[in-house]
Design a protein around this motif. Structure first.
Motif, mmCIF file in Angstrom:
data_model
loop_
_atom_site.group_PDB
_atom_site.id
_atom_site.type_symbol
_atom_site.label_atom_id
_atom_site.label_comp_id
_atom_site.label_asym_id
_atom_site.label_seq_id
_atom_site.Cartn_x
_atom_site.Cartn_y
_atom_site.Cartn_z
ATOM 1 N N VAL A 685 0.855 -1.140 0.019
ATOM 2 C CA VAL A 685 0.096 -0.002 -0.072
ATOM 3 C C VAL A 685 0.909 1.420 -0.187
ATOM 4 O O VAL A 685 0.368 2.540 0.087
ATOM 5 C CB VAL A 685 -0.971 -0.094 1.271
ATOM 6 N N ARG A 686 1.983 0.990 -0.147
ATOM 7 C CA ARG A 686 2.938 2.150 -0.170
ATOM 8 C C ARG A 686 2.716 3.275 -1.300
ATOM 9 O O ARG A 686 2.734 2.746 -2.696
ATOM 10 C CB ARG A 686 4.403 1.726 -0.274
ATOM 11 N N GLY A 687 2.627 4.403 -1.207
ATOM 12 C CA GLY A 687 2.354 5.392 -2.539
ATOM 13 C C GLY A 687 0.891 5.628 -2.352
ATOM 14 O O GLY A 687 0.410 6.575 -3.281
ATOM 15 N N GLU A 715 9.638 15.823 -0.866
ATOM 16 C CA GLU A 715 8.600 16.322 -1.705
ATOM 17 C C GLU A 715 7.945 15.270 -2.727
ATOM 18 O O GLU A 715 6.708 15.529 -3.504
ATOM 19 C CB GLU A 715 9.409 17.420 -2.596
ATOM 20 N N LEU A 716 8.506 14.084 -2.847
ATOM 21 C CA LEU A 716 7.913 13.058 -3.642
ATOM 22 C C LEU A 716 6.643 12.711 -2.882
ATOM 23 O O LEU A 716 5.814 11.805 -3.570
ATOM 24 C CB LEU A 716 8.678 12.079 -3.916
ATOM 25 N N TYR A 717 6.259 12.695 -1.650
ATOM 26 C CA TYR A 717 5.318 12.234 -0.948
ATOM 27 C C TYR A 717 4.409 13.357 -0.397
ATOM 28 O O TYR A 717 4.753 13.939 0.608
ATOM 29 C CB TYR A 717 5.490 11.158 0.389
ATOM 30 N N PRO A 718 3.389 13.667 -0.962
ATOM 31 C CA PRO A 718 2.358 14.697 -0.583
ATOM 32 C C PRO A 718 1.616 14.377 0.859
ATOM 33 O O PRO A 718 1.924 13.057 1.309
ATOM 34 C CB PRO A 718 1.456 14.910 -1.338
ATOM 35 N N ALA A 719 1.228 15.123 1.571
ATOM 36 C CA ALA A 719 0.477 14.853 2.960
ATOM 37 C C ALA A 719 -0.409 13.849 2.563
ATOM 38 O O ALA A 719 -1.180 13.533 1.664
ATOM 39 C CB ALA A 719 -0.023 16.007 3.479
ATOM 40 N N SER A 744 3.556 10.415 5.271
ATOM 41 C CA SER A 744 4.292 11.320 4.872
ATOM 42 C C SER A 744 4.273 12.426 6.026
ATOM 43 O O SER A 744 3.367 12.693 6.780
ATOM 44 C CB SER A 744 3.818 11.798 3.434
ATOM 45 N N ASP A 745 5.248 13.332 5.740
ATOM 46 C CA ASP A 745 5.253 14.390 6.688
ATOM 47 C C ASP A 745 4.095 15.304 6.434
ATOM 48 O O ASP A 745 3.596 15.558 5.183
ATOM 49 C CB ASP A 745 6.629 15.263 6.409
ATOM 50 N N GLY A 746 3.686 15.807 7.482
ATOM 51 C CA GLY A 746 2.364 16.916 7.310
ATOM 52 C C GLY A 746 0.935 16.056 7.204
ATOM 53 O O GLY A 746 0.158 16.766 7.334
ATOM 54 N N SER A 747 1.033 14.632 7.413
ATOM 55 C CA SER A 747 0.066 13.959 7.339
ATOM 56 C C SER A 747 -0.808 14.036 8.679
ATOM 57 O O SER A 747 -0.197 14.226 9.812
ATOM 58 C CB SER A 747 0.120 12.594 7.088
#
Length: 757
Positions: A685-687, A715-719, A744-747
């Motif tokens: 389920v990654r991505g 930056e490749l992974y949005p929240a 991801s960061d900001g989630s």
């Protein structure tokens, strides 16, 4: 062109447009309701080339592709008729199946120049005009072809104009009728027209066509009609109600004798023969043609077929098309009805309860691997009134009791929970799901300690299966039941806490239960139960579409084999069916069911050759009329359970249905089933967005856990995106395994994860 009967030579059938229009114009003068239209009216209305143009512009093509309503005939699997139904009692026959005497009588009386004219008969019209001008005895002049036009349009009129032609009581309608008749003679041979006519005309008493009339009035066939019988039937065509020989024998006799006089006048019979025929009695020998499911030896199976015609898209894309298909009939349907199974099932329910018992039995028998419905039986007569019904109990949904437990087991097996799983089975037990007052208990308040699924099925242990459904999830059991073909469970309304599903608190029909258990005997092949297995048009033999059982490998064969193996347990010593025993000389698997407060009893069981479900209850409602006192097998039973009456009915049905057939062993459990199923891989389920990832994991019966700490900025992974998971993708999947997700960061990490039950 077909040869005409002897005495009626075929003539050249070419016709000029002017002559046709003149004939039609005169034909319009033919009497309708006793009125006469002056020929001058025709001459004034159109003349010369304009008359020809008017004639040519009239529509002339009839809907010949749509047959008149006929019988639908039902055959059992061995090709024997057991029912027929129809909206019009019509049995199509070919001309060589109609006696020459009848054809001769018909043509001589109704249309003496049938093989000479071209659809309308100017001589006949002239005769009628003269007669009707000087006599009160009104004569008509419609030819056999014109009468056939009316019969075709009575059933198949495409607009109001054609409906008017079918009635034929106006000047314009008669003109159009003549135009249709002339065109019909261009499209069909004389013998084809005559054949359609003898199958179309109405003889009263619901007899359409000469074959039905021969059966209704003389208990014979059209091929065997003699002169007196033919004269009576032909005479009735003028007014079937008025000349009905059953209700109006004097009028019928007078009309028959008129036909005999016409035959004598036209030298078809001698004066001496006419005299003898006129003095003969009517000679009625009333017969009948089965006309509904009520006339069938297997009325409730017939009703299942009728419902299948009205609901299955094989018989039409819309309800209207299917109703039209049923009304028009003309089909010969071969069904899966097995006479041996049907006889055994019917005998079993009648021996148990008889027909006047307040309690009712409903049995459904299905063939594993095909979905073919072999038998439907119940201890009621067809119809209305005491001891009668037109409700097919095998199609009605009732609470199924403990016969649902094997489906819970199958769900567990499919998730990798083995049948060897040992669970505490003492009561009362208070579940983490919903509970009844006081918690769940076993039948008779018995305790069983820690047991596996084999012991739990053997003794029908309630607490074990409540604990099992806690592990599988309530909705998962309902979904698995749907996979087995059970459609009545309200999956969308289940919240996931309804543990009583494991004990059969929800309603299923015997037919769907028989179909579900059939899957356990067929290696996991699930089929929708169907009655009709072959169909063809009765007149042409053209093959027609039939319902598709949709057989498919719906569940893992190892799961099915294991459930089949476990279902042998109730017949073992100490099992719920241990005293009854299985079918003589063969292995079988079965599970009884008794609903709360003895509202209903069940047994569902199967062999590799058939699966049968038996319901026992009071049709007025099991809650209000429980099985706490029931007369069966000549004695009184109190607080009935599934093994006492339903069980013997099932056993007798199976033994009778399979008599003479080889005994086949039931499948054996596959010891590796749980581990093999458990070896499914953890999905990647990654991505994925977090909501998508949760959906994927929940559908795989995994437990998502969102870590509070997010991944490093990237930056490749949005929240709200899954960056990592543990265990890693491809690892062996275990049922209800925890899968940790790093977002991801900001989630948002405080998301509430729904629990799938």
């Amino acid at each position: 062109m077909d040869a005409a009967p002897q005495g009626y030579p075929e003539r050249n059938r070419g016709i000029a447009a002017r002559a046709a229009f003149w004939t039609a114009s005169v034909a319009a003068v033919a009497l309708s309701a006793g009125s006469v239209v002056a020929p001058a009216a025709v001459a004034i209305s159109v003349a010369g080339n304009s008359a020809v143009d008017y004639w040519e512009d009239l529509p002339g093509e009839l809907p010949l592709d749509r047959s008149l309503p006929q019988h639908t005939v039902l055959l059992d699997k061995e090709g024997n008729e057991f029912a027929r139904f129809y909206s019009e009692n019509r049995i199509d026959v070919s001309l060589d199946q109609v006696s020459d005497i009848f054809l001769q009588t018909l043509i001589t009386t109704e249309d003496f120049r049938f093989y000479e004219h071209h659809g309308v008969d100017p001589y006949g019209i002239t005769r009628a005009l003269v007669n009707n001008a000087i006599s009160d005895d009104i004569q008509g002049a419609s030819t056999i072809t014109q009468q056939l036009v009316q019969n075709i349009l009575v059933n198949n009129a495409r607009d109001a104009t054609e409906e008017a032609v079918a009635v034929g009581d106006t000047y314009n309608a008669k003109i159009r009728e003549a135009r249709y008749a002339v065109e019909l003679e261009e499209r069909l041979t004389k013998d084809e027209i005559l054949n359609r006519y003898v199958n179309a005309v109405y003889f009263g008493n619901q007899a359409y066509g000469v074959e039905a009339a021969a059966r209704i009035y003389f208990s014979t066939t059209a091929a065997k009609l003699n002169r007196a019988q033919s004269a009576l039937l032909v005479g009735m065509l003028k007014a079937p109600g008025h000349y009905d020989p059953i209700r109006n024998p004097d009028a019928a006799t007078q009309r028959r004798n008129t036909v005999i006089s016409v035959l004598q006048d036209r030298a078809v019979i001698s004066a001496e023969e006419a005299r003898k025929l006129s003095k003969a009695p009517l000679g009625l020998k009333r017969g009948s043609v089965p006309s509904s499911c009520g006339d069938s030896k297997y009325p409730f199976y017939c009703a299942v077929v009728r419902e299948e015609i009205l609901t299955d898209p094989a018989f039409g894309a819309t309800p209207e098309e299917r109703q039209d298909r049923l009304s028009r009939g003309g089909m010969t349907l071969t069904t899966a009805l097995d006479p041996k199974a049907a006889k055994a099932a019917q005998k079993a329910v009648l021996e148990a309860l008889g027909t006047g018992n307040r309690a009712a039995l409903g049995t459904a028998v299905v063939e594993p691997g095909t979905g073919h419905i072999a038998a439907i039986a119940q201890n009621r007569k067809w119809g209305s009134g005491k001891g009668r019904t037109e409700v097919v109990y095998a199609k009605q949904a009732f609470q199924v009791g403990s016969s649902m437990k094997p489906i819970v087991l199958a769900t567990a097996l499919s998730q990798g929970i083995p049948a060897s799983t040992r669970l505490a089975a003492n009561g009362p037990y208070h579940s983490v799901l919903d509970n009844p007052p006081g918690g769940y208990i076993n039948y008779g308040n018995r305790d069983y300690g820690v047991i596996d699924a084999y012991a739990a099925i053997r003794s029908s242990v309630n607490v074990y299966f409540i604990r099992m459904i806690e592990r599988t999830g309530v909705r998962n059991v309902a979904k698995f039941a749907r996979t087995l073909g059970i459609t009545s469970l309200p999956i969308d309304q289940l919240g996931g806490l309804e543990a009583s599903l494991a004990l059969g608190a929800y309603e299923v029909s015997p037919l769907e239960m028989a179909g579900a258990y059939a899957a356990f005997m067929s290696g996991g092949v699930v089929c929708r139960p169907v009655a009709v297995v072959a169909a063809e048009r009765s007149d042409t033999g053209e093959k027609l579409p039939v319902p598709d059982p949709g057989c498919r490998q719906a569940i893992d064969p190892a799961v099915a084999d294991t459930v089949a193996d476990v279902l042998k347990e109730p017949f073992k010593p100490g099992g719920t069916l241990g005293l009854l025993g299985g079918p003589k000389g063969r292995e079988a698997g079965a599970k009884t069911g008794t609903t709360n407060d003895f509202a209903a009893n069940w047994i569902v069981g199967a062999t590799p050759q058939l699966s049968a479900a038996v319901w026992l209850g009071d049709p007025r409602g099991g809650t209000a009329y429980p099985l706490n006192r029931v007369q069966a097998y000549g004695k009184t039973f109190h607080d009935l359970t599934g093994s006492e009456v339903a069980g013997p009915v099932w056993k007798a049905t199976v033994e009778g249905a399979l008599k003479g057939r080889p005994a086949l062993p039931l499948p054996e459990a596959e010891s590796s089933v749980a581990s093999r199923i458990a070896q499914q891989a953890v999905p990647d389920v990654r991505g994925l967005k977090v909501d998508e990832a949760l959906t994927v994991l929940l559908r795989n019966d995994l437990r998502p856990v969102i870590r509070t700490k997010t991944a490093a900025p990237n930056e490749l992974y949005p929240a709200d995106t899954v960056v990592r998971q543990s265990p890693a993708p491809g690892k062996k999947l275990r049922y209800r395994q925890k899968v940790e997700l790093t977002l991801s960061d900001g989630s948002r990490t405080g998301i509430t994860v729904p629990e799938e039950r």
